[in-house]
Design an enzyme around this catalytic site. Structure first.
Site, mmCIF file in Angstrom:
data_model
loop_
_atom_site.group_PDB
_atom_site.id
_atom_site.type_symbol
_atom_site.label_atom_id
_atom_site.label_comp_id
_atom_site.label_asym_id
_atom_site.label_seq_id
_atom_site.Cartn_x
_atom_site.Cartn_y
_atom_site.Cartn_z
ATOM 1 C CG ASP A 49 -1.836 -1.047 1.365
ATOM 2 O OD1 ASP A 49 -3.089 -1.064 1.310
ATOM 3 O OD2 ASP A 49 -1.249 -2.312 1.553
ATOM 4 C CD GLU A 72 -7.131 2.733 2.526
ATOM 5 O OE1 GLU A 72 -6.969 2.349 1.476
ATOM 6 O OE2 GLU A 72 -7.271 2.166 3.722
ATOM 7 C CG ASP A 137 -8.077 2.121 -2.051
ATOM 8 O OD1 ASP A 137 -6.876 1.754 -1.213
ATOM 9 O OD2 ASP A 137 -9.245 1.827 -1.589
ATOM 10 C CB ILE A 139 -3.570 -2.293 -1.777
ATOM 11 C CG1 ILE A 139 -2.203 -2.231 -2.573
ATOM 12 C CG2 ILE A 139 -4.248 -3.467 -1.806
ATOM 13 C CD1 ILE A 139 -1.215 -3.537 -1.871
ATOM 14 C CG ASP A 140 -10.667 -1.091 -2.833
ATOM 15 O OD1 ASP A 140 -10.860 -0.945 -1.696
ATOM 16 O OD2 ASP A 140 -11.659 -1.402 -3.783
ATOM 17 C CB THR A 142 -5.553 -4.041 2.474
ATOM 18 O OG1 THR A 142 -5.463 -2.756 1.751
ATOM 19 C CG2 THR A 142 -4.170 -4.444 3.110
ATOM 20 C CG HIS A 244 -15.721 -4.450 4.318
ATOM 21 N ND1 HIS A 244 -14.700 -4.582 3.616
ATOM 22 C CD2 HIS A 244 -15.298 -4.205 5.856
ATOM 23 C CE1 HIS A 244 -13.963 -4.532 4.339
ATOM 24 N NE2 HIS A 244 -14.054 -4.334 5.680
ATOM 25 C CB SER A 268 -10.962 -4.792 -4.328
ATOM 26 O OG SER A 268 -10.887 -5.564 -5.443
ATOM 27 C CE LYS A 271 -17.315 -5.565 -3.542
ATOM 28 N NZ LYS A 271 -16.207 -6.103 -2.970
ATOM 29 N NE ARG A 285 -18.589 -0.997 0.358
ATOM 30 C CZ ARG A 285 -17.619 -1.655 0.400
ATOM 31 N NH1 ARG A 285 -17.573 -2.556 -0.490
ATOM 32 N NH2 ARG A 285 -16.820 -1.656 1.290
ATOM 33 C CG ASP A 298 -12.933 2.131 -0.323
ATOM 34 O OD1 ASP A 298 -11.863 1.567 -0.571
ATOM 35 O OD2 ASP A 298 -13.089 2.277 1.021
HETATM 36 N N1 LIG Z 1 -17.163 -1.416 8.054
HETATM 37 C C1 LIG Z 1 -17.080 -1.162 6.607
HETATM 38 N N2 LIG Z 1 -18.008 -1.045 5.782
HETATM 39 C C2 LIG Z 1 -17.891 -0.988 4.572
HETATM 40 N N3 LIG Z 1 -16.663 -0.822 3.907
HETATM 41 C C3 LIG Z 1 -15.582 -0.804 4.873
HETATM 42 C C4 LIG Z 1 -15.828 -1.084 6.374
HETATM 43 N N4 LIG Z 1 -14.520 -1.276 6.722
HETATM 44 C C5 LIG Z 1 -13.590 -0.790 5.723
HETATM 45 N N5 LIG Z 1 -14.266 -0.933 4.900
HETATM 46 C C6 LIG Z 1 -13.775 -0.736 3.205
HETATM 47 O O1 LIG Z 1 -13.733 -1.721 2.471
HETATM 48 C C7 LIG Z 1 -12.825 -1.674 1.533
HETATM 49 C C8 LIG Z 1 -12.633 -3.121 0.786
HETATM 50 O O2 LIG Z 1 -13.521 -3.204 0.052
HETATM 51 P P1 LIG Z 1 -14.512 -4.500 -0.024
HETATM 52 O O3 LIG Z 1 -15.636 -4.624 1.050
HETATM 53 O O4 LIG Z 1 -15.133 -4.384 -1.553
HETATM 54 O O5 LIG Z 1 -13.746 -5.833 -0.410
HETATM 55 S S1 LIG Z 1 -13.404 -7.027 0.865
HETATM 56 O O6 LIG Z 1 -14.486 -7.829 0.901
HETATM 57 O O7 LIG Z 1 -13.155 -6.080 2.117
HETATM 58 O O8 LIG Z 1 -12.112 -7.402 0.716
HETATM 59 C C9 LIG Z 1 -11.734 -1.377 2.326
HETATM 60 O O9 LIG Z 1 -10.720 -0.604 1.406
HETATM 61 P P2 LIG Z 1 -9.190 -1.061 1.746
HETATM 62 O O10 LIG Z 1 -8.711 -0.306 3.189
HETATM 63 O O11 LIG Z 1 -8.542 -0.159 0.583
HETATM 64 O O12 LIG Z 1 -8.868 -2.605 1.476
HETATM 65 C C10 LIG Z 1 -12.202 -0.385 3.194
HETATM 66 O O13 LIG Z 1 -12.284 1.104 2.867
HETATM 67 MG MG LIG Z 2 -10.292 0.471 -0.380
HETATM 68 MG MG LIG Z 3 -6.687 0.796 0.597
HETATM 69 MG MG LIG Z 4 -7.331 0.290 3.967
#
Ligand SMILES: Nc1ncnc2c1ncn2[C@@H]1O[C@H](COP(=O)(O)OS(=O)(=O)O)[C@@H](OP(=O)(O)O)[C@H]1O
Ligand SMILES: [Mg+2]
Ligand SMILES: [Mg+2]
Ligand SMILES: [Mg+2]
Length: 358
Positions: A49, A72, A137, A139-140, A142, A244, A268, A271, A285, A298
């Site tokens: 990241d 991020e 972002d 790495i989305d 992570t 999430h 990420s 999708k 979502r 995101d």
């Molecule tokens: N509680 C909650 N609700 C919704 N979203 C949240 C939550 N917590 C975190 N995040 C964000 O989710 C990003 C990851 O995306 P996804 O949910 O699509 O993928 S995954 O299923 O988590 O792998 C992730 O992005 P990255 O941190 O870049 O991985 C977060 O920004």
């Molecule tokens: Mg993300």
């Molecule tokens: Mg990220």
């Molecule tokens: Mg993150």
């Protein structure tokens, strides 16, 4: 190849910058030491990241020195940990595209470890509705990255609060649009070099996909969402992480839409990229916690890519995602992405099922 027209230069820089950073993340993905730290909110961050954020911001600052950046990550953990900083510095120095022209477009290598830290911290813009702001972002997904699943390197340019350019680096998606949607990594397993795609869009110009390479950009082809005669035939995708997106709500919504196929869980913005190229149809979502606010990085690139591929993207109340309110989507709850012709029907069922919960 850069095309002409509005935002051609921005798209070219964004594609090359995402490609270079995605190669860095791939080298970490295939190594055992991912240098994982836990952030204040208990979510993970890795050397991948930090490295990807440094490389992309350096390229943006070289090409567009007056633009703001909402990213991020921050460099604090690296400033406090010399060993980690040196590891990221080694990664950043090693990540080079194979052709000199592309590297020149991106401004070449970073000057020093200190310059790298300052560059990472240039992503602290508060965002907003005025002017040119990039959302990054590095790495989305992570958690997917650490699990060996899907992840995405995501970059979008917003001008006056609207997303005009979006790029997703998707190293673990198969190159072919026709490949069926699967959880985790498909049969066409990624490797350290080839595989993976760059999916992009410019407002009003459609969406494209091209193979991820190490050298000059591969030639693109346009992508569209799959025509969907009946919603009941749809395949929908959702987060892997149940924290999430509410997976029991999505199961109720699918049943109410007459969908019998199980959901495909994928980490990420892969999708958004998948449904935009017709591998899968819907992305739901669904808020789990009332207090969680989605982050602009995101969703910015994926929102534009799906809309340019023939889709509609709103929140669960039917509002367009508003990227002009700062670092978060504070006016929105959740996401409903679907082909334009069926979005209204899907949204109606989402609203009905969620209101029955109250
Ligand atoms: N509680 C909650 N609700 C919704 N979203 C949240 C939550 N917590 C975190 N995040 C964000 O989710 C990003 C990851 O995306 P996804 O949910 O699509 O993928 S995954 O299923 O988590 O792998 C992730 O992005 P990255 O941190 O870049 O991985 C977060 O920004
Ligand atoms: Mg993300
Ligand atoms: Mg990220
Ligand atoms: Mg993150």
């Amino acid at each position: 190849m850069a095309s002409s027209g509005p935002y051609a230069h921005e798209l070219n820089v964004a594609l090359l910058a995402v490609q270079r950073a995605t190669l860095l993340t791939k080298s970490v993905f295939h190594s055992h030491a991912k240098g994982t730290l836990s952030k204040n909110d208990a979510s993970p961050v890795t050397i991948g990241d930090f490295g990807a954020q440094a490389l992309i911001i350096a390229a943006l600052q070289h090409a567009f020195p007056n633009d703001q950046i909402v990213a991020e990550e921050e460099a604090k953990d690296l400033r406090e940990n010399e060993q980690l900083r040196n590891t990221v510095w080694d990664l950043v120095q090693a990540a080079k595209l194979s052709d000199a022209t592309s590297e020149l477009t991106l401004g070449g290598p970073l000057a020093s470890p200190d310059a790298m830290l300052d560059t990472i911290d240039k992503g602290a813009s508060q965002g907003g509705r005025a002017g040119r702001i990039w959302a990054l972002d590095p790495i989305d997904g992570t958690k997917g990255f650490l699990r060996g699943g899907q992840y995405a390197v995501c970059l979008a340019l917003m001008v006056d609060g609207h997303v005009r350019v979006g790029v997703l680096g998707l190293p673990n998606l198969p190159e072919s649009d026709a490949e069926p949607l699967v959880e985790g990594i498909g049969a066409e397993q990624t490797d350290a070099d080839g595989k993976g795609v760059l999916i992009s869009a410019v407002e009003g110009q459609g969406a494209q996909s091209r193979a991820l390479t190490r050298g000059p950009l591969a030639s693109p082809h346009s992508i569209q969402m799959k025509p969907l005669a009946r919603v009941s035939d749809a395949t929908f995708c959702e987060s892997v992480e149940a924290a999430h997106s509410d997976q029991s709500d999505s199961a109720r919504i699918a049943a109410a839409l007459g969908i019998s196929k199980p959901s495909v869980r994928m980490d990420s913005q892969a999708k958004y990229g998948s449904i935009a190229r017709g591998a899968g149809d819907l992305y739901l979502r669904l808020p789990v916690r009332k207090d969680y606010v989605e982050k602009i990085w995101d969703h910015a690139a994926g929102d534009l890519i799906v809309r340019e591929a023939g889709g509609e993207v709103t929140d669960v109340e039917g509002k367009r995602l508003d990227f002009g309110l700062g670092r978060t989507l504070k006016a929105n709850k959740g996401v409903v992405a679907a082909p334009r012709g069926v979005h209204g029907e899907v949204l109606g069922v989402v609203k009905k099922v969620l209101s029955e919960k109250k």
